[in-house]
Design a protein around this motif. Structure first.
Motif, PDB file in Angstrom:
ATOM      1  N   LYS A 117      18.597   6.616   6.498  1.00  0.00           N
ATOM      2  CA  LYS A 117      17.294   7.278   6.641  1.00  0.00           C
ATOM      3  C   LYS A 117      16.346   6.855   5.521  1.00  0.00           C
ATOM      4  N   PHE A 118      16.869   6.774   4.285  1.00  0.00           N
ATOM      5  CA  PHE A 118      16.015   6.384   3.157  1.00  0.00           C
ATOM      6  C   PHE A 118      15.522   4.948   3.337  1.00  0.00           C
ATOM      7  N   ALA A 119      16.421   4.041   3.784  1.00  0.00           N
ATOM      8  CA  ALA A 119      16.019   2.644   3.986  1.00  0.00           C
ATOM      9  C   ALA A 119      14.977   2.519   5.091  1.00  0.00           C
ATOM     10  N   GLU A 120      15.160   3.277   6.172  1.00  0.00           N
ATOM     11  CA  GLU A 120      14.165   3.230   7.259  1.00  0.00           C
ATOM     12  C   GLU A 120      12.812   3.751   6.773  1.00  0.00           C
ATOM     13  N   LYS A 121      12.819   4.829   5.975  1.00  0.00           N
ATOM     14  CA  LYS A 121      11.560   5.357   5.450  1.00  0.00           C
ATOM     15  C   LYS A 121      10.919   4.362   4.492  1.00  0.00           C
ATOM     16  N   PHE A 122      11.730   3.649   3.706  1.00  0.00           N
ATOM     17  CA  PHE A 122      11.197   2.640   2.786  1.00  0.00           C
ATOM     18  C   PHE A 122      10.471   1.547   3.569  1.00  0.00           C
ATOM     19  N   GLN A 123      11.080   1.092   4.667  1.00  0.00           N
ATOM     20  CA  GLN A 123      10.442   0.052   5.476  1.00  0.00           C
ATOM     21  C   GLN A 123       9.143   0.565   6.100  1.00  0.00           C
ATOM     22  N   GLU A 124       9.167   1.833   6.554  1.00  0.00           N
ATOM     23  CA  GLU A 124       7.969   2.425   7.150  1.00  0.00           C
ATOM     24  C   GLU A 124       6.840   2.532   6.128  1.00  0.00           C
ATOM     25  N   VAL A 125       7.150   3.014   4.930  1.00  0.00           N
ATOM     26  CA  VAL A 125       6.133   3.158   3.888  1.00  0.00           C
ATOM     27  C   VAL A 125       5.648   1.790   3.425  1.00  0.00           C
ATOM     28  N   LYS A 126       6.553   0.821   3.353  1.00  0.00           N
ATOM     29  CA  LYS A 126       6.168  -0.541   2.966  1.00  0.00           C
ATOM     30  C   LYS A 126       5.165  -1.117   3.959  1.00  0.00           C
ATOM     31  N   GLU A 127       5.390  -0.886   5.249  1.00  0.00           N
ATOM     32  CA  GLU A 127       4.463  -1.371   6.271  1.00  0.00           C
ATOM     33  C   GLU A 127       3.113  -0.655   6.147  1.00  0.00           C
ATOM     34  N   ALA A 128       3.155   0.651   5.867  1.00  0.00           N
ATOM     35  CA  ALA A 128       1.908   1.388   5.681  1.00  0.00           C
ATOM     36  C   ALA A 128       1.144   0.864   4.465  1.00  0.00           C
ATOM     37  N   ALA A 129       1.851   0.523   3.395  1.00  0.00           N
ATOM     38  CA  ALA A 129       1.191  -0.041   2.217  1.00  0.00           C
ATOM     39  C   ALA A 129       0.558  -1.391   2.533  1.00  0.00           C
ATOM     40  N   ARG A 130       1.231  -2.173   3.366  1.00  0.00           N
ATOM     41  CA  ARG A 130       0.659  -3.466   3.750  1.00  0.00           C
ATOM     42  C   ARG A 130      -0.622  -3.280   4.562  1.00  0.00           C
ATOM     43  N   LEU A 131      -0.602  -2.329   5.498  1.00  0.00           N
ATOM     44  CA  LEU A 131      -1.798  -2.066   6.294  1.00  0.00           C
ATOM     45  C   LEU A 131      -2.943  -1.574   5.406  1.00  0.00           C
ATOM     46  N   ALA A 132      -2.609  -0.707   4.426  1.00  0.00           N
ATOM     47  CA  ALA A 132      -3.649  -0.213   3.511  1.00  0.00           C
ATOM     48  C   ALA A 132      -4.241  -1.349   2.685  1.00  0.00           C
ATOM     49  N   ARG A 133      -3.373  -2.277   2.254  1.00  0.00           N
ATOM     50  CA  ARG A 133      -3.876  -3.423   1.499  1.00  0.00           C
ATOM     51  C   ARG A 133      -4.790  -4.294   2.350  1.00  0.00           C
ATOM     52  N   ASP A 134      -4.390  -4.526   3.631  1.00  0.00           N
ATOM     53  CA  ASP A 134      -5.216  -5.345   4.519  1.00  0.00           C
ATOM     54  C   ASP A 134      -6.577  -4.692   4.762  1.00  0.00           C
ATOM     55  N   LYS A 135      -6.570  -3.369   4.967  1.00  0.00           N
ATOM     56  CA  LYS A 135      -7.837  -2.675   5.187  1.00  0.00           C
ATOM     57  C   LYS A 135      -8.731  -2.759   3.950  1.00  0.00           C
ATOM     58  N   SER A 136      -8.119  -2.651   2.765  1.00  0.00           N
ATOM     59  CA  SER A 136      -8.900  -2.743   1.542  1.00  0.00           C
ATOM     60  C   SER A 136      -9.533  -4.121   1.393  1.00  0.00           C
ATOM     61  N   GLN A 137      -8.770  -5.168   1.746  1.00  0.00           N
ATOM     62  CA  GLN A 137      -9.327  -6.521   1.674  1.00  0.00           C
ATOM     63  C   GLN A 137     -10.466  -6.702   2.672  1.00  0.00           C
ATOM     64  N   GLU A 138     -10.306  -6.119   3.887  1.00  0.00           N
ATOM     65  CA  GLU A 138     -11.380  -6.211   4.881  1.00  0.00           C
ATOM     66  C   GLU A 138     -12.657  -5.532   4.382  1.00  0.00           C
ATOM     67  N   LYS A 139     -12.493  -4.363   3.723  1.00  0.00           N
ATOM     68  CA  LYS A 139     -13.667  -3.663   3.201  1.00  0.00           C
ATOM     69  C   LYS A 139     -14.352  -4.492   2.115  1.00  0.00           C
ATOM     70  N   ILE A 140     -13.505  -5.139   1.269  1.00  0.00           N
ATOM     71  CA  ILE A 140     -14.085  -5.951   0.201  1.00  0.00           C
ATOM     72  C   ILE A 140     -14.860  -7.124   0.781  1.00  0.00           C
ATOM     73  N   GLU A 141     -14.293  -7.782   1.807  1.00  0.00           N
ATOM     74  CA  GLU A 141     -14.982  -8.910   2.432  1.00  0.00           C
ATOM     75  C   GLU A 141     -16.272  -8.450   3.096  1.00  0.00           C
ATOM     76  N   THR A 142     -16.222  -7.298   3.792  1.00  0.00           N
ATOM     77  CA  THR A 142     -17.432  -6.765   4.442  1.00  0.00           C
ATOM     78  C   THR A 142     -18.511  -6.443   3.415  1.00  0.00           C
ATOM     79  N   SER A 143     -18.092  -5.822   2.294  1.00  0.00           N
ATOM     80  CA  SER A 143     -19.057  -5.488   1.245  1.00  0.00           C
ATOM     81  C   SER A 143     -19.674  -6.752   0.654  1.00  0.00           C
TER      82      SER A 143
END
Length: 362
Positions: free
Chosen positions: A117-143
């Motif tokens: 369960k901990f490993a599955e949650k780690f993978q889920e949170v890791k994917e969420a962190a990647r999506l957050a990073r991608d969104k942040s880069q998109e905002k920076i490019e748009t700005s």
């Protein structure tokens, strides 16, 4: 690792405020370990017992962390990045490297289900962190694009000399975009530093892995030597078992000798009885001298036989004593060898446990 502990000590109050302010998105209990900073191979317990380990989400920073607190001491504060990997090293143990804390965290769970369960949650949170990073880069490019467009429009307006409220608004927006670009450049530098730190951590882990592989080869050679020694001891056991078989044959021979002695003693008693009868006859019939002489001769022969039988009995008793002595001597040797064998087997078990532990650490 000491630097990591110092950083934790300075930020303990801030982390505790964070734990109180935010609610965890996943919580479990586990024993916490950190890699030894000197050997880079052995695990050092960070908690004396199982403690709470939680995933937290920071809404303001849009980031995820793994946090664990033992009393008033923060023992884990690891921000999850898309480059992190959680590795299962056994059925109940997992680990991940944190380049910011300059260490490797390990968690020991009470069951394999909790680890999964901990490993599955780690993978889920890791994917969420990647999506957050991608969104942040998109905002920076748009700005950045908006900033360039505003700068061009502002130049055209100045050339047209249209001074008014619109110019003031555009200048304000342009200043905001410049600030955003400055922050973006700072973030890029920060990510470059993090990337360099990750590369250095990867190099250290690679070196530790190579050292571990060399240690494994050394353990394999020692295991081969112990196995040869074990084979030699087994051959010695076979020889001792053969000697035990000889001892059993000696016992059977002793039993036969005892029966023979009993038979000879019975014959001796019969001869003594016969001797007594002959003596009585010699006393009752003194006139029969010829018979007396015959009886005397027979008596002498019986005594000689008796003497021979006694000699045989003494010889057989001597043989029995010698056989018992050899049997006791063989038992002492066998007991001494079994004690040595038990010590060697215990050493082999200790060696196997050391090898299993080393495999688990790797």
């Amino acid at each position: 690792m000491r630097a990591g502990y110092g950083a934790l000590s300075e930020l303990e109050s801030a982390f505790l405020d964070f734990v109180v302010r935010e609610q965890p998105i996943f919580t479990t209990r586990a024993h916490v370990f950190q890699i030894d900073p000197n050997t880079k191979k052995n695990w050092v317990p960070a908690s004396k017992q199982a403690v709470t380990v939680s995933y937290f989400y920071d809404v303001t920073r849009n980031s995820y962390r793994i946090i664990s607190v033992d009393g008033a001491k923060v023992i884990i504060n690891s921000t999850i990045t898309p480059n992190m990997t959680f590795t299962k090293t056994s059925q109940k143990f997992g680990q991940w490297a944190d380049s910011r804390a300059n260490t490797v965290f390990g968690l020991g769970f009470s069951s394999e289900q909790q680890l999964t369960k901990f490993a599955e949650k780690f993978q889920e949170v890791k994917e969420a962190a990647r999506l957050a990073r991608d969104k942040s880069q998109e905002k920076i490019e748009t700005s950045s694009n908006h900033s360039q467009a505003s700068s061009v429009n502002g130049t055209d307006d100045e050339k047209a000399s249209c001074a008014g409220p619109a110019d003031t608004h555009l200048k304000s927006e342009n200043d905001k975009l410049k600030i955003a670009l400055t922050q973006s450049a700072a973030n890029v530098k920060k990510w470059e530093i993090e990337l360099q730190t990750l590369r250095e951590s990867n190099a250290r882990l690679t070196s530790a892995l190579q050292e571990s592989a060399a240690s494994v080869e050394q353990w394999k050679r020692q295991f081969s030597l112990c196995r040869d020694e074990n084979d030699r001891l087994r051959n010695k056991i076979d020889e001792l078992e053969e000697q035990c078989s000889e001892i059993n044959r000696e016992k059977e021979k002793n039993t036969q000798l005892k029966r023979r002695i009993e038979e000879l003693e019975s014959e001796l008693r019969e001869k003594e009885t016969e001797l007594i009868d002959l003596r009585k006859q010699s006393e009752i019939i003194p006139q029969l001298m010829s018979e007396c002489e015959y009886v005397s001769e027979k008596l002498e022969a019986a005594e000689r036989d008796n003497q021979n039988l006694e000699d045989k009995v003494r010889s057989l008793k001597t043989d029995i004593e010698e056989s018992k002595y050899r049997q006791r001597h063989l038992k002492v040797e066998l007991k001494s060898f079994l004690e040595v064998l038990d010590g060697k087997i215990d050493d082999l078990h200790d060696f196997r446990r050391g090898l299993s532990k080393l495999g688990a650490d790797n």
